[in-house]
Design an enzyme around this catalytic site. Sequence first.
Site, PDB file in Angstrom:
ATOM      1  CG  LEU A 180     -81.826   6.823  47.720  1.00  0.00           C
ATOM      2  CD1 LEU A 180     -81.968   8.226  48.317  1.00  0.00           C
ATOM      3  CD2 LEU A 180     -81.757   5.786  48.824  1.00  0.00           C
ATOM      4  CE  LYS A 205     -81.022   6.017  52.914  1.00  0.00           C
ATOM      5  NZ  LYS A 205     -82.144   5.234  52.408  1.00  0.00           N
ATOM      6  CD  GLU A 258     -86.490   4.364  44.900  1.00  0.00           C
ATOM      7  OE1 GLU A 258     -85.298   4.071  45.099  1.00  0.00           O
ATOM      8  OE2 GLU A 258     -86.939   5.508  45.096  1.00  0.00           O
ATOM      9  CE1 TYR A 313     -84.344   7.515  54.844  1.00  0.00           C
ATOM     10  CE2 TYR A 313     -83.212   5.648  55.804  1.00  0.00           C
ATOM     11  CZ  TYR A 313     -84.098   6.158  54.885  1.00  0.00           C
ATOM     12  OH  TYR A 313     -84.723   5.322  54.001  1.00  0.00           O
TER      13      TYR A 313
HETATM   14  N1  PDD Z   1     -82.948   2.081  52.144  1.00  0.00           N
HETATM   15  N2  PDD Z   1     -84.268   3.044  47.343  1.00  0.00           N
HETATM   16  C1  PDD Z   1     -84.847   3.392  48.488  1.00  0.00           C
HETATM   17  C2  PDD Z   1     -86.167   4.077  48.457  1.00  0.00           C
HETATM   18  C3  PDD Z   1     -84.198   3.132  49.710  1.00  0.00           C
HETATM   19  O1  PDD Z   1     -84.767   3.504  50.863  1.00  0.00           O
HETATM   20  C4  PDD Z   1     -82.957   2.452  49.709  1.00  0.00           C
HETATM   21  C5  PDD Z   1     -82.195   2.152  50.964  1.00  0.00           C
HETATM   22  C6  PDD Z   1     -82.399   2.089  48.469  1.00  0.00           C
HETATM   23  C7  PDD Z   1     -81.072   1.400  48.366  1.00  0.00           C
HETATM   24  O2  PDD Z   1     -80.017   2.304  48.643  1.00  0.00           O
HETATM   25  P1  PDD Z   1     -78.627   1.802  49.256  1.00  0.00           P
HETATM   26  O3  PDD Z   1     -78.131   0.731  48.353  1.00  0.00           O
HETATM   27  O4  PDD Z   1     -77.776   3.006  49.222  1.00  0.00           O
HETATM   28  O5  PDD Z   1     -78.915   1.274  50.636  1.00  0.00           O
HETATM   29  C8  PDD Z   1     -83.081   2.411  47.306  1.00  0.00           C
HETATM   30  C9  PDD Z   1     -82.294   1.875  53.426  1.00  0.00           C
HETATM   31  C10 PDD Z   1     -81.462   0.654  53.497  1.00  0.00           C
HETATM   32  C11 PDD Z   1     -83.360   1.929  54.501  1.00  0.00           C
HETATM   33  O6  PDD Z   1     -84.247   2.756  54.364  1.00  0.00           O
HETATM   34  O7  PDD Z   1     -83.293   1.181  55.476  1.00  0.00           O
END
Ligand code: PDD
Length: 284
Positions: A204, A147, A179, A33
């Site tokens: 991620l 992801k 994280e 996703y």
């Molecule tokens: N999540 N780490 C994890 C485990 C994440 O699921 C996310 C983002 C991030 C931040 O990544 P980015 O800056 O590219 O959004 C780091 C999304 C927003 C979600 O699951 O809704």
Amino acid sequence: MNPVAYVNGSYLPLSEAKVSVLDRGFLFADGIYEVSAVLDGKLIDNDAHLARLQRSVGEIALALPEPIARIKEIQQEIIRRSGLVDGMVYIEVTRGAGPRDFAFPKEATPTLVMFPMEKDIVNAPSAKTGIAVITVPDIRWERRDIKSIGLLAQVLAKQAAAEAGCQEAWMVQDGVITEGGSSSVFILTPDHVLLTRPNSNAILPGCTRKAVLALADEQKLRIEERAFTVAEALAAQEAFITSASAFVQPVVRIDGQPVAGGKPGPIAARLREIYIGFARATAE
Ligand code: PDD
């Protein structure tokens, strides 16, 4: 907003959007996703999210059913048809429906779903107050750089956070923070170094993380990419998280203890402001 979803070539009201019970996303979490933010009806840092989508599907040997340029058009069409002003567009691609065999089916067509989510990210009250986090053991698999839609560990972590009255869970492994449940983690050390964990299979590679690091560098902040402990975070001048759905969010409590004097700090506020400026300037 009247949310309109895209499912395998069709646009329909989100409440009517459906996929098969034999979909491998449903049966095996066999899918990927992405979440891109939307401000004023435009996508933020979207090329980075689509590049990560392409990389993630490649890592699980799944071919995208549409080229990236077409996916971008569909994202924009979802925004237009839904009347989405501020929020996110969610994308999910799975290996499609087929008999329930673990090994890849010979002839499955990937499922591609997208839908809008409304959220006023810029004016979130928590940007002013800061958020509280809890720490939990990181029980995830070893390919967190992908992801994956397999998010049960994060669901449980974030549910534990919610039950503790917190807005995010920080996952901890081998004594260091990996994280957030859905965010990247930063601290500002007492000697004013911006710290975040380097990209690897353990986390991620956050798109917002990358943009914020570049903006912090432009601001001449000292930056170090290394893992850090909860004790270091508790002793930090500031702590914050980044994600597409929150941008930059100050963290003011960790496991019930105040961090950064229990108030959002100036660097997080400044980076948030600069990130929002960058987002608006590069939105498409
Ligand atoms: N999540 N780490 C994890 C485990 C994440 O699921 C996310 C983002 C991030 C931040 O990544 P980015 O800056 O590219 O959004 C780091 C999304 C927003 C979600 O699951 O809704």
